[in-house]
Enzyme design. Structure first.
Site, mmCIF file in Angstrom:
data_model
loop_
_atom_site.group_PDB
_atom_site.id
_atom_site.type_symbol
_atom_site.label_atom_id
_atom_site.label_comp_id
_atom_site.label_asym_id
_atom_site.label_seq_id
_atom_site.Cartn_x
_atom_site.Cartn_y
_atom_site.Cartn_z
ATOM 1 N N ASP A 165 0.799 -1.220 0.000
ATOM 2 C CA ASP A 165 0.000 0.000 0.000
ATOM 3 C C ASP A 165 0.832 1.272 0.000
ATOM 4 O O ASP A 165 0.581 2.191 -0.779
ATOM 5 C CB ASP A 165 -0.926 -0.006 1.222
ATOM 6 C CG ASP A 165 -1.642 1.313 1.405
ATOM 7 O OD1 ASP A 165 -2.448 1.669 0.527
ATOM 8 O OD2 ASP A 165 -1.373 2.002 2.408
ATOM 9 N N ASP A 168 4.915 0.643 3.979
ATOM 10 C CA ASP A 168 4.978 -0.619 4.706
ATOM 11 C C ASP A 168 4.823 -1.769 3.719
ATOM 12 O O ASP A 168 4.952 -1.584 2.512
ATOM 13 C CB ASP A 168 3.880 -0.657 5.777
ATOM 14 C CG ASP A 168 2.521 -0.258 5.206
ATOM 15 O OD1 ASP A 168 2.202 -0.690 4.077
ATOM 16 O OD2 ASP A 168 1.782 0.493 5.868
ATOM 17 N N TYR A 325 -7.880 2.428 6.980
ATOM 18 C CA TYR A 325 -8.677 2.788 5.804
ATOM 19 C C TYR A 325 -10.148 2.545 6.116
ATOM 20 O O TYR A 325 -10.781 1.642 5.577
ATOM 21 C CB TYR A 325 -8.240 1.977 4.581
ATOM 22 C CG TYR A 325 -6.947 2.459 3.964
ATOM 23 C CD1 TYR A 325 -6.926 3.585 3.144
ATOM 24 C CD2 TYR A 325 -5.749 1.798 4.213
ATOM 25 C CE1 TYR A 325 -5.746 4.039 2.586
ATOM 26 C CE2 TYR A 325 -4.566 2.244 3.652
ATOM 27 C CZ TYR A 325 -4.573 3.367 2.839
ATOM 28 O OH TYR A 325 -3.401 3.824 2.284
ATOM 29 N N GLU A 581 5.103 10.120 3.358
ATOM 30 C CA GLU A 581 4.721 8.769 2.929
ATOM 31 C C GLU A 581 3.884 8.812 1.649
ATOM 32 O O GLU A 581 2.893 9.534 1.571
ATOM 33 C CB GLU A 581 3.938 8.037 4.016
ATOM 34 C CG GLU A 581 3.668 6.581 3.647
ATOM 35 C CD GLU A 581 3.092 5.763 4.790
ATOM 36 O OE1 GLU A 581 3.271 4.530 4.788
ATOM 37 O OE2 GLU A 581 2.465 6.362 5.691
#
Length: 630
Positions: A165, A168, A325, A581
Site C-alpha cells: 500500500d 509498509d 482505511y 509517505e
C-alpha cells in the site's frame, strides 16, 4: 640541202633568234613559271595529284598523367562523369536552397509526460510476489512469496502478488481496488495519450498485475461467494504491542520472516463493490483479450452480487481496517460499481441500480456538505453525520448523458447528476470560497488536514476530464449560477495544481521523488531507506535506518509524498508519514491527472471504448418496404 626544211608535222622548222637563248635564261624562265603556278591555290584533289597520298597521323591510345598512364577512352569517360556529377550536385543544391522546406520538428516531451513516466515507476517499486525480469527497480526483489499459503480448507490457494500500500508491506485491498479503477479509467479515456508517451503497455501491465491478484482474493470461478480477503499483513501497534508486524518492524520486504496474517470478511459491500469496479473497468482495458476480459467480468459480477446479498462495511468497529482505511458507507460504491458493470456488460439492470434515486440519496449525492465532491478512496464528512459523495459517481453518468442520451427513464436522474457535476466543478474555481487555498495556491480539499495531495490530484483529473467531455460534445463551457465559464478555466485549474506539485510552489520543491532537482530525500518507505548491501536486517535491526537523518540510499522514483501543510510548509523527515509517505491510491490519481494534461490538447478523449459493450439505446429502424408494383 637547204637549211630551211619543211616540218613534216605541218609547222615551220625555222629557228628564231629568240629561241636561241642560253641555258641560264631557260632555267630562269622555268623558275618564273613555277612561282606563277604555286601562287594559285590548289584544291585537295589537285594537291593529291601533285603530292600523292598524305601520311596519316596516328592518335595516341593512352594519356600520360605523369605518375600513371591510362587509356584515353577511360580518361575521357572518367572526366566526363566527374563533370556531369558536379553539374548534377550543383543543380540539386540550387533546388534545395530555393524550394521552401516544411520542417516537422517534434516538440520535446512536456513536464506532464516526463512526470508520468516516473509516477508509473512507483508501482514497480510497490510490487509484491515474484517480480518479472523487466521490473526495472534495481533495489527491489521478489518478496512475501508465502502469502496466503498453508491454510487448510481455505477458498484461496495463495495470495502472492499485488501491491504494497505505502511505505509498509501491508496489502490493503480497499484502496488498492480504487487505485486500479483510477488507472483503468484513465487508460479508457486517454489511451492515445498513453501511447504517445510510450507508457500504454506499461500501465496495462500495472493494471493486470493488480487484477490478477484480486482474482485470488475470492473464488473467482464461482457464481456466488460468501467471503473474501480484505487485507494481507497487520499494522496495529496500539496498546504498546511489540508483536512483529508490518508497522512495528522496519525491514525490507525481501527480508520479512514474521507471520503475515490474512483478514477475511463476509459482510463487506464497500470492498466487494469497489473491487468489482476495478475488475469491470479492467475488462474494458483488456477487451481485445476476450478470454481474459470475460474472466474479469465474471469476477466483477460475482463480487457485486455478494455485496448486495451480504451487506455491511468491511471496516466495522474494532477491525484493523477501521484504523487505517475506514469506509464510512457502501452506498456510493453501489452507484460506482453499478456504473462500471453497466459499461462492461451493457446489462440494463446495472444502469437501473446506478441511477436509482434512493441509492444516490443514501450516498449523499444531493447534499452539499463540506466534503461534497471530493474524490478519494473514501470521503468523510465532519461531525457525527456521515455522508459520502464522490464526483466519480457522477462523472461517468454525465458522460453517459452527453454521448448516449439514453432518455426515459434515466434522463431525469442523469440530468440531476449532470447539474451536480457542474456545481462540483464550480467549487474548484478560485472565485468560489467553498475550499480555501494556501498562499502558494494549493486548494485545500481536505480543509487543511494532513496528506492533502491525494485529493488534489484526483480533482485535477476530474476537472481536465470534464473539460474534455464538454469539448467532445461541442460544448464550450458551463454555467456557475448566471456566469458562463469556458472549458479552459478547468484546465487552468488542473495545471496550477499539478504544477504546484511538480515544483511551482513557495519551496521550489517537487513533491514527486526523482522529478526535478529538489525533491524529498527522506521518504517514509522501508525498502527505499534500507541499503541493498547483502546484509539482512531483522525486525528491530532496521530501526537505525528509519531513524537516521541521512537521505534514503535508494531513490523511490515517481513516488508522490503526502504533501505540505496548510502553510505550504514541508518537513522532509522519514518518521513523519503525514509529510513523506506515498500511497498507491495517491499515485494512481497523479498518473491519471498527468496523462490527462499531457501532450497535445487536440488529442482529447476516446468517446467510444467505454461504450464498447453497451448495446444501442434505441432499436435500429426497419428496412424500407419493397417498392410498390402494380
Amino acid at each position: 640541202m637547204s637549211m630551211y626544211g619543211r616540218d613534216p608535222w605541218g609547222g615551220s622548222l625555222e629557228i628564231n633568234a629568240a629561241d636561241s637563248a642560253t641555258d641560264d635564261d631557260k632555267s630562269r624562265n622555268l623558275n618564273d613559271l613555277d612561282r606563277a603556278a604555286l601562287s594559285r591555290t590548289l584544291d585537295e584533289t589537285q594537291q593529291s595529284w601533285l603530292l600523292g597520298p598524305a601520311e596519316q597521323k596516328k592518335k595516341k591510345k593512352y594519356v600520360d598523367l605523369g605518375c600513371i598512364i591510362v587509356s584515353r577512352k577511360i580518361f575521357v569517360w572518367t572526366l566526363g562523369s566527374i563533370v556531369a556529377a558536379a553539374l548534377l550536385a550543383g543543380l540539386i543544391t540550387l533546388i534545395v536552397k530555393t524550394v521552401p522546406r516544411h520542417r516537422h520538428n517534434h516538440a520535446p516531451a512536456d513536464n506532464y509526460s516526463l512526470a508520468l513516466h516516473k509516477a508509473l515507476m512507483f508501482f514497480n517499486a510497490q510490487r509484491s510476489g515474484k517480480l518479472p525480469k523487466h521490473n526495472n527497480v534495481s533495489w527491489r526483489g521478489s518478496s512475501c512469496l508465502s502469502d496466503g499459503k498453508g491454510k487448510q480448507g481455505s477458498f484461496y490457494k495463495d495470495l502472492e502478488g499485488g501491491y504494497y500500500d505505502a511505505g509498509d508491506a501491508i496489502k490493503f485491498h480497499f484502496p488498492a481496488s480504487f487505485a486500479m479503477t483510477m488507472l483503468s479509467w484513465s487508460v479508457i479515456e486517454y489511451s492515445a495519450k498513453y501511447e504517445a508517451a510510450g507508457e500504454l503497455n506499461h500501465v496495462k501491465e500495472i493494471i493486470k498485475w493488480g487484477a490478477d491478484y484480486f482474482l485470488k482474493t475470492f473464488n473467482s470461478s464461482a457464481d456466488t461467494i460468501n467471503t473474501m480477503v480484505a487485507q494481507v499483513g497487520r499494522g496495529d501497534t496500539s496498546g504498546g504491542s511489540i508483536t512483529p508486524n508490518d508497522h512495528y518492524c522496519w525491514m525490507r520486504p525481501e527480508d520479512i520472516d514474521y507471520e503475515r496474517l490474512v483478514t477475511e470478511c463476509s459482510h463487506c459491500s464497500d470492498l466487494a463493490t469497489e473491487m468489482a469496479a476495478a475488475l469491470a473497468s479492467a475488462s474494458i482495458v483488456f477487451k481485445d483479450n476476450r478470454a481474459y476480459s470475460l474472466r474479469l467480468v465474471h469476477g466483477a459480477r460475482t463480487l457485486f452480487q455478494f455485496a448486495r446479498d451480504q451487506r455491511g462495511r468491511y471496516s466495522e468497529r474494532g477491525s484493523e481496517a477501521a484504523i487505517f482505511y475506514n469506509s464510512t458507507s457502501y452506498w456510493d460504491e453501489f452507484v460506482w460499481g453499478g456504473a462500471w458493470l453497466y459499461y462492461a456488460t451493457g446489462n440494463d439492470s446495472y444502469l437501473q441500480l446506478a441511477t436509482n434515486p434512493g441509492i444516490a440519496k443514501h450516498a449523499g449525492a444531493f447534499w452539499g456538505g463540506p466534503d461534497y465532491g471530493v474524490l478519494s478512496w473514501d470521503n468523510k464528512l465532519a461531525g457525527a453525520q456521515i455522508s459520502y459523495v464522490v464526483s466519480y459517481n457522477i462523472i461517468p453518468k454525465c458522460r453517459l448523458r452527453l454521448f448516449l442520451n439514453p432518455g426515459y427513464p434515466y434522463e431525469e436522474i442523469l440530468r440531476t447528476f449532470h447539474n451536480q457535476t457542474s456545481i462540483i466543478m464550480c467549487s474548484y474555481l478560485p472565485i468560489f470560497t467553498k475550499f480555501n487555498r494556501t498562499r502558494g495556491g494549493l486548494i485545500e480539499l481536505n480543509h487543511g488536514r494532513p496528506q492533502p495531495l491525494q485529493y488534489v490530484v484526483n480533482a485535477a483529473f476530474l476537472a481536465t476530464l470534464y473539460s474534455d467531455y464538454l469539448e467532445a460534445a461541442d460544448t464550450p463551457g458551463w454555467y456557475c449560477g448566471p456566469n458562463f465559464y469556458s472549458t479552459n478555466v478547468l484546465r487552468d485549474f488542473a495545471k496550477t495544481q499539478i504544477d504546484y506539485i511538480l515544483g511551482k510552489n513557495p519551496r521550489k520543491m517537487s513533491f514527486v521523488v526523482g522529478f526535478g532537482n529538489h525533491y524529498p530525500k527522506h521518504v517514509h518507505h522501508r525498502g527505499a531507506s534500507i541499503p541493498k548491501n547483502k546484509i539482512r536486517y531483522n525486525c528491530k535491526g532496521g530501526w537505525k535506518w528509519r531513524d537516521t537523518t541521512k537521505p534514503n540510499p535508494n531513490t523511490l522514483v515517481g513516488a508522490m509524498v503526502a504533501g505540505p501543510d496548510r502553510h505550504d510548509g514541508f518537513h522532509d523527515v522519514r518518521t513523519n508519514y503525514n509529510y513523506t509517505e506515498p500511497t498507491i491510491a495517491g499515485n494512481a490519481g497523479l498518473a491519471a491527472a498527468l496523462v490527462a494534461l499531457s501532450g497535445e490538447k487536440t488529442t482529447g478523449i476516446d468517446k467510444n471504448t467505454i461504450f464498447s459493450a453497451v448495446p444501442p439505446m434505441f432499436p435500429t429502424l426497419p428496412p424500407p418496404p419493397a417498392p410498390w408494383r402494380p
